[in-house]
Write a protein that holds these residues in place. Structure first.
Motif, PDB file in Angstrom:
ATOM      1  N   PHE A 275       0.808  -1.210   0.000  1.00  0.00           N
ATOM      2  CA  PHE A 275       0.000   0.000   0.000  1.00  0.00           C
ATOM      3  C   PHE A 275       0.847   1.268   0.000  1.00  0.00           C
ATOM      4  O   PHE A 275       0.347   2.342   0.327  1.00  0.00           O
ATOM      5  CB  PHE A 275      -0.947  -0.003   1.209  1.00  0.00           C
ATOM      6  CG  PHE A 275      -1.895  -1.171   1.200  1.00  0.00           C
ATOM      7  CD1 PHE A 275      -3.075  -1.110   0.483  1.00  0.00           C
ATOM      8  CD2 PHE A 275      -1.585  -2.330   1.892  1.00  0.00           C
ATOM      9  CE1 PHE A 275      -3.948  -2.177   0.469  1.00  0.00           C
ATOM     10  CE2 PHE A 275      -2.454  -3.403   1.889  1.00  0.00           C
ATOM     11  CZ  PHE A 275      -3.645  -3.339   1.172  1.00  0.00           C
ATOM     12  N   GLY A 276       2.084   1.147  -0.364  1.00  0.00           N
ATOM     13  CA  GLY A 276       2.956   2.311  -0.438  1.00  0.00           C
ATOM     14  C   GLY A 276       3.957   2.170  -1.572  1.00  0.00           C
ATOM     15  O   GLY A 276       3.992   1.167  -2.282  1.00  0.00           O
ATOM     16  N   ARG A 277       4.760   3.193  -1.721  1.00  0.00           N
ATOM     17  CA  ARG A 277       5.735   3.183  -2.808  1.00  0.00           C
ATOM     18  C   ARG A 277       6.899   2.251  -2.548  1.00  0.00           C
ATOM     19  O   ARG A 277       7.696   1.986  -3.445  1.00  0.00           O
ATOM     20  CB  ARG A 277       6.249   4.607  -3.036  1.00  0.00           C
ATOM     21  CG  ARG A 277       5.171   5.562  -3.530  1.00  0.00           C
ATOM     22  CD  ARG A 277       5.737   6.932  -3.843  1.00  0.00           C
ATOM     23  NE  ARG A 277       4.708   7.835  -4.358  1.00  0.00           N
ATOM     24  CZ  ARG A 277       4.929   9.089  -4.720  1.00  0.00           C
ATOM     25  NH1 ARG A 277       6.161   9.595  -4.594  1.00  0.00           N
ATOM     26  NH2 ARG A 277       3.952   9.824  -5.188  1.00  0.00           N
ATOM     27  N   LEU A 278       7.005   1.754  -1.327  1.00  0.00           N
ATOM     28  CA  LEU A 278       8.077   0.819  -1.023  1.00  0.00           C
ATOM     29  C   LEU A 278       7.931  -0.488  -1.794  1.00  0.00           C
ATOM     30  O   LEU A 278       8.895  -1.238  -1.932  1.00  0.00           O
ATOM     31  CB  LEU A 278       8.099   0.538   0.491  1.00  0.00           C
ATOM     32  CG  LEU A 278       9.293  -0.259   1.033  1.00  0.00           C
ATOM     33  CD1 LEU A 278      10.593   0.473   0.748  1.00  0.00           C
ATOM     34  CD2 LEU A 278       9.121  -0.514   2.521  1.00  0.00           C
ATOM     35  N   LYS A 279       6.725  -0.740  -2.324  1.00  0.00           N
ATOM     36  CA  LYS A 279       6.533  -1.990  -3.053  1.00  0.00           C
ATOM     37  C   LYS A 279       7.329  -2.021  -4.352  1.00  0.00           C
ATOM     38  O   LYS A 279       7.663  -3.105  -4.842  1.00  0.00           O
ATOM     39  CB  LYS A 279       5.061  -2.218  -3.355  1.00  0.00           C
ATOM     40  CG  LYS A 279       4.466  -1.332  -4.434  1.00  0.00           C
ATOM     41  CD  LYS A 279       3.025  -1.717  -4.709  1.00  0.00           C
ATOM     42  CE  LYS A 279       2.417  -0.860  -5.813  1.00  0.00           C
ATOM     43  NZ  LYS A 279       1.022  -1.240  -6.096  1.00  0.00           N
ATOM     44  N   GLY A 355     -11.174   3.489 -18.255  1.00  0.00           N
ATOM     45  CA  GLY A 355     -11.468   3.691 -16.834  1.00  0.00           C
ATOM     46  C   GLY A 355     -10.187   3.944 -16.092  1.00  0.00           C
ATOM     47  O   GLY A 355      -9.144   3.414 -16.435  1.00  0.00           O
ATOM     48  N   GLY A 356     -10.232   4.768 -15.082  1.00  0.00           N
ATOM     49  CA  GLY A 356      -9.021   5.099 -14.334  1.00  0.00           C
ATOM     50  C   GLY A 356      -8.710   4.043 -13.303  1.00  0.00           C
ATOM     51  O   GLY A 356      -8.674   4.332 -12.122  1.00  0.00           O
ATOM     52  N   SER A 357      -8.510   2.829 -13.724  1.00  0.00           N
ATOM     53  CA  SER A 357      -8.278   1.745 -12.785  1.00  0.00           C
ATOM     54  C   SER A 357      -6.897   1.859 -12.188  1.00  0.00           C
ATOM     55  O   SER A 357      -5.935   2.209 -12.847  1.00  0.00           O
ATOM     56  CB  SER A 357      -8.448   0.391 -13.476  1.00  0.00           C
ATOM     57  OG  SER A 357      -7.612   0.303 -14.600  1.00  0.00           O
ATOM     58  N   THR A 358      -6.817   1.556 -10.925  1.00  0.00           N
ATOM     59  CA  THR A 358      -5.551   1.596 -10.220  1.00  0.00           C
ATOM     60  C   THR A 358      -5.051   0.201 -10.003  1.00  0.00           C
ATOM     61  O   THR A 358      -5.732  -0.772 -10.256  1.00  0.00           O
ATOM     62  CB  THR A 358      -5.729   2.309  -8.868  1.00  0.00           C
ATOM     63  OG1 THR A 358      -6.731   1.607  -8.133  1.00  0.00           O
ATOM     64  CG2 THR A 358      -6.149   3.746  -9.053  1.00  0.00           C
ATOM     65  N   GLY A 359      -3.828   0.103  -9.529  1.00  0.00           N
ATOM     66  CA  GLY A 359      -3.259  -1.207  -9.292  1.00  0.00           C
ATOM     67  C   GLY A 359      -3.783  -1.811  -8.000  1.00  0.00           C
ATOM     68  O   GLY A 359      -4.363  -1.135  -7.158  1.00  0.00           O
ATOM     69  N   ILE A 360      -3.571  -3.108  -7.836  1.00  0.00           N
ATOM     70  CA  ILE A 360      -3.961  -3.773  -6.606  1.00  0.00           C
ATOM     71  C   ILE A 360      -3.133  -3.207  -5.465  1.00  0.00           C
ATOM     72  O   ILE A 360      -1.923  -3.108  -5.541  1.00  0.00           O
ATOM     73  CB  ILE A 360      -3.747  -5.286  -6.726  1.00  0.00           C
ATOM     74  CG1 ILE A 360      -4.636  -5.849  -7.825  1.00  0.00           C
ATOM     75  CG2 ILE A 360      -4.037  -5.987  -5.423  1.00  0.00           C
ATOM     76  CD1 ILE A 360      -4.417  -7.310  -8.085  1.00  0.00           C
TER      77      ILE A 360
END
Length: 384
Positions: A275-279, A355-360
């Motif tokens: 859930f963060g940019r660390l991924k 659609g503006g789908s985001t990542g998991i």
């Protein structure tokens, strides 16, 4: 005071319901999963083509009769055991190759995804004692992808829908639909959206469970805690495709110890960094780890399956940026005709499917509209 927790739970439930039903998430990631696993299994079947008879065919030491006895105990099943004839087996093998190719290309994906799952389950069950972790993961993903809208992007289905939309836009007069047909279409779109989102959430949970369980299992071992586990792995003859290379790597004791600790840390931390940019650095390090497993241990199928699974956690904007960069590079090399200004952005995604789908693991910022949010994916016909 009593209404506070109730209101909070109601808001959270409403937000979750909107996330599940409003629009399909990670459509490009789902397309990457479809292309990746379809290509991976196609290459696998082509690689084992010379040995197909000894592994799955009538010449296998694990005869169809033995397989049927195991099926009675395990509950598995396989279309390969319906007949012991060589002609039937060769026909099944050709159909498996064709199904994998069509699934990769995204042709009639709704039906072909079911056939692909049947193929993977049948070949897996027929020679279940010759499978490994990579086969198991592909099997699970093939079943999960049946419930996703993995044909909405980068597929022949999307291309067909885009062309049909362009032709209908040029047709004179509006298309009038009855109220009940419109309601039926909306309900079908919502159900498709819910199934797709739930399917991707299950895929994400499966990968997190796999990494977390592997990391926790390693923590319990003394060799991983002492940093010597990879030393023993590099000296196993069963996992030495290039013994000289394994021996060279084994000479760097400090690097091997660091790699052992980093491997455990990445696997245990993976579910907590989504859930963060660390991924992003974690996914990059996992990519390097899987490439090392493929080269040093001779497990390309397992590594490929894990790399494709990790791709589900990258947001759609990453794949859009990747596609645009590829088109620009192809244009500079003269491999692609320039897109007319009036058609920019319409060649790869049909208007009604945007659609503006985001990542998991990422969510859109509330209250901030995106340029392509005007048309919801759930209102579009499923091109699969």
């Amino acid at each position: 005071m009593a209404t506070g927790p109730v209101q909070w739970l109601s808001e959270r439930a409403g937000a979750f319901w909107s996330l599940v039903t409003d629009r399909p998430v990670s459509l490009y990631a789902a397309a990457v999963l479809r292309i990746g696993y379809g290509l991976l299994y196609l290459v696998f079947l082509l690689r084992e083509f010379p040995h197909r008879d000894e592994i799955w065919g009538p010449g296998s030491p694990w005869t169809p009769g033995l397989a049927e006895q195991l099926f009675d105990q395990s509950g598995w099943n396989s279309i390969l055991t319906l007949s012991g004839g060589r002609t039937y087996f060769e026909l099944c093998y050709v159909m498996a190759l064709l199904t994998s190719a069509l699934f990769m290309l995204g042709w009639r994906t709704r039906a072909v995804s079911v056939l692909f799952a049947v193929v993977v389950v049948s070949f897996h069950a027929r020679a279940i004692f010759m499978t490994d972790g990579g086969d198991n993961l592909i099997l699970l993903m093939a079943v999960y992808l049946v419930f996703t809208a993995c044909g909405r992007r980068w597929s022949l289905d999307a291309r067909r829908i885009r062309r049909a939309t362009a032709r209908s836009a040029k047709a004179p007069g509006p298309v009038i639909r009855s109220y009940w047909l419109q309601q039926l279409s909306d309900t079908r779109g919502t159900l498709t959206t819910v199934m797709h989102n739930c399917g991707l959430f299950v895929i994400a949970a499966q990968v997190c469970l796999l990494y977390g369980a592997a990391g926790l299992y390693k923590v319990q071992g003394a060799s991983w805690g002492g940093g010597t586990a990879l030393h023993y792995v590099l000296n196993l003859e069963l996992f030495q495709p290039w013994p000289a290379l394994s021996h060279v790597v084994d000479q760097y004791v400090t690097l091997i110890a660091i790699a052992s600790y980093v491997t455990v840390l990445l696997q245990v931390a993976f579910p907590f960094v989504l859930f963060g940019r660390l991924k992003y650095p974690v996914l990059a390090m996992l990519l390097g780890m899987h490439i090392g497993i493929a080269v040093l241990m001779g497990l390309p199928l397992f590594s490929g399956a894990m790399i494709v699974a990790d791709a589900a956690f990258l947001p759609d904007r990453f794949y859009l940026l990747l596609a645009r960069s590829g088109r620009r590079a192809a244009g500079r090399m003269g491999l692609r005709r320039p897109t007319p200004p009036g058609e920019a952005g319409s060649r790869s995604v049909p208007p009604q499917l945007r659609g503006g789908s985001t990542g998991i693991g990422e969510s859109a910022t509330p209250g901030r509209a995106r340029p392509d949010d005007a048309c919801r994916d759930r209102l579009a016909p499923d091109p699969r």
